[in-house]
Design an enzyme around this catalytic site. Sequence first.
Site, short mmCIF file in Angstrom:
data_model
loop_
_atom_site.label_atom_id
_atom_site.label_comp_id
_atom_site.label_asym_id
_atom_site.label_seq_id
_atom_site.Cartn_x
_atom_site.Cartn_y
_atom_site.Cartn_z
N GLU A 96 0.82 -1.20 0.00
CA GLU A 96 0.00 0.00 0.00
C GLU A 96 0.86 1.25 0.00
OE1 GLU A 96 -4.11 -1.41 1.99
OE2 GLU A 96 -2.56 -0.98 3.44
N CYS A 109 3.50 8.53 1.19
CA CYS A 109 4.09 7.56 2.11
C CYS A 109 4.26 6.25 1.34
CB CYS A 109 3.17 7.39 3.31
SG CYS A 109 3.75 6.17 4.48
N CYS A 116 6.68 -6.97 6.75
CA CYS A 116 7.83 -6.48 7.51
C CYS A 116 8.39 -7.60 8.36
CB CYS A 116 7.42 -5.31 8.40
SG CYS A 116 8.83 -4.48 9.17
N CYS A 120 7.37 -5.36 15.61
CA CYS A 120 6.95 -4.35 16.58
C CYS A 120 5.52 -4.67 17.03
CB CYS A 120 7.04 -2.95 15.97
SG CYS A 120 8.70 -2.56 15.40
N CYS A 123 2.24 -2.65 15.72
CA CYS A 123 2.12 -2.33 14.29
C CYS A 123 1.40 -3.43 13.54
CB CYS A 123 3.51 -2.12 13.68
SG CYS A 123 3.43 -1.71 11.92
N GLY A 169 7.16 -2.10 5.75
CA GLY A 169 8.53 -2.57 5.67
C GLY A 169 9.54 -1.71 6.40
N GLU A 170 10.74 -2.26 6.52
CA GLU A 170 11.86 -1.55 7.15
C GLU A 170 12.85 -1.19 6.03
OE1 GLU A 170 13.03 -0.11 9.97
OE2 GLU A 170 14.77 0.21 8.72
N SER A 201 12.58 6.40 7.27
CA SER A 201 12.24 6.10 8.66
C SER A 201 12.73 4.69 8.99
CB SER A 201 10.72 6.18 8.84
OG SER A 201 10.37 5.88 10.17
N SER A 223 12.11 5.45 14.67
CA SER A 223 10.97 5.02 15.48
C SER A 223 11.48 4.60 16.85
CB SER A 223 10.26 3.85 14.79
OG SER A 223 9.72 4.29 13.56
N LEU A 224 11.39 5.49 17.81
CA LEU A 224 11.99 5.24 19.13
C LEU A 224 10.98 4.58 20.07
CD1 LEU A 224 14.67 5.61 20.63
CD2 LEU A 224 13.82 7.83 21.43
N HIS A 225 9.91 5.27 20.36
CA HIS A 225 8.75 4.71 21.08
C HIS A 225 8.94 4.40 22.55
CE1 HIS A 225 7.06 4.62 17.14
NE2 HIS A 225 7.67 3.53 16.74
N ASN A 300 -2.79 4.15 16.46
CA ASN A 300 -3.93 3.79 15.62
C ASN A 300 -4.27 2.33 15.84
OD1 ASN A 300 -4.23 6.33 14.18
ND2 ASN A 300 -2.23 5.84 13.31
N CYS A 343 -0.78 5.66 10.21
CA CYS A 343 0.49 5.01 10.59
C CYS A 343 0.21 3.64 11.21
CB CYS A 343 1.22 5.83 11.65
SG CYS A 343 1.58 7.48 11.15
#
Length: 365
Positions: A96, A109, A116, A120, A123, A169-170, A201, A223-225, A300, A343
């Site tokens: 997508e 985006c 992926c 995480c 996600c 994906g990464e 990212s 992406s720290l989180h 989300n 996201c």
Amino acid sequence: MSMGQEKLNLLGLARQELEDFFVSIGEKPFRASQVLKWIHQFGVAGFDAMTNISKVLRMRLQELAEIRAPRILLQQHSRDGTRKWLLQVDGGNSVEMVFIPEKERGTLCVSSQVGCALDCTFCSTARQGFNRNLGAPEIIGQLWLANQALGRDPRGERIISNVVLMGMGEPLLNFDNVVAAMDLMMDDLAYGLSKRRVTISTAGVVPALKRLKPVCEASLAVSLHAPDDALRDKLVPLNRKYPIALLLDACCEYIAGESKRVVTFEYVMLKNINDSAEQARKLARLLGNVPSKVNLIPFNPFPESRYQCSSQEEIEHFASILQERGIVTITRRTRGGDIDAACGQLVGRVQDRTRRSSIAIKEAC
Ligand code: SAH
């Protein structure tokens, strides 16, 4: 080229690679500039339209090469103007991409992998598992397609002004293809976006981040989180391999020598998990020495997600603690939620999900 052999897809070749191709078939390297413009500035998909190239060469190109983007399977429009496309990349897989219009800019985006390999916990893409890397034509092809769909504004400027590699994906686990695609995004003969307007990212693939600096000038988001390893180990399992201290060192290295550059740290707001005042203070201390800004992302939800989003007040309080400590903090507005385009909600269709984390990560690092 003999019958049945696959044609070379010129869509994914950066300028140097395209020059090499022309030299390899006995042509002058400047042909690359002409073809780059046709493909990326004018959006043509056939060699016939390339009128400044001789008929003989055009016929030769027809035999050897092609310009092939993913196929659009589905388009969705959100009430807020966000658009999402489902793109078929091969028989069973699709990814997508999302367009987010704002007053001052239009952001595309883009996805970098089918599924992926990172796991995480918050996600939705992670649930899909991993199938394969996207090729360079499949990555730049997203921008190519979206530009065709969206076109230009009345002043002749492209509607898409920014690109973020924040889809499925990464990106740093698909290094070469992502670098080639970003190269085209920033090449004046292709899309000519400035390095401020192209953002990669990452969840923190430290060795790849170190390799990135010499070959790419894109802006960096991480992406720290979580403000400490104990929590980040749980939310972003990749942290067990590359803990926060190593990651922040690599971030500083990436922007070193460029006085105005900062790293954007993404921080998804998870109720009662990472959103306390104490955690905000910890985060501020952690980022004290890193030129940075923070993007707070309201969580989300997706089916079976085990988290809740922090309340508006909690998010504002968290942001104010960071701001008091001098950290520029922006709360990302959720866009396209009604079409699952926000996201962490991108899923596509991923066939054979068995090639999970460990293999895919080992292969790439
Ligand atoms: N793998 C890269 C690129 C994906 S970017 C990376 O991790 O940076 C997608 C961004 O959305 C990341 O910051 C990701 O952590 C965040 N995200 C993932 N799931 C989310 C969710 N459910 N709600 C809000 N943000 C989410």
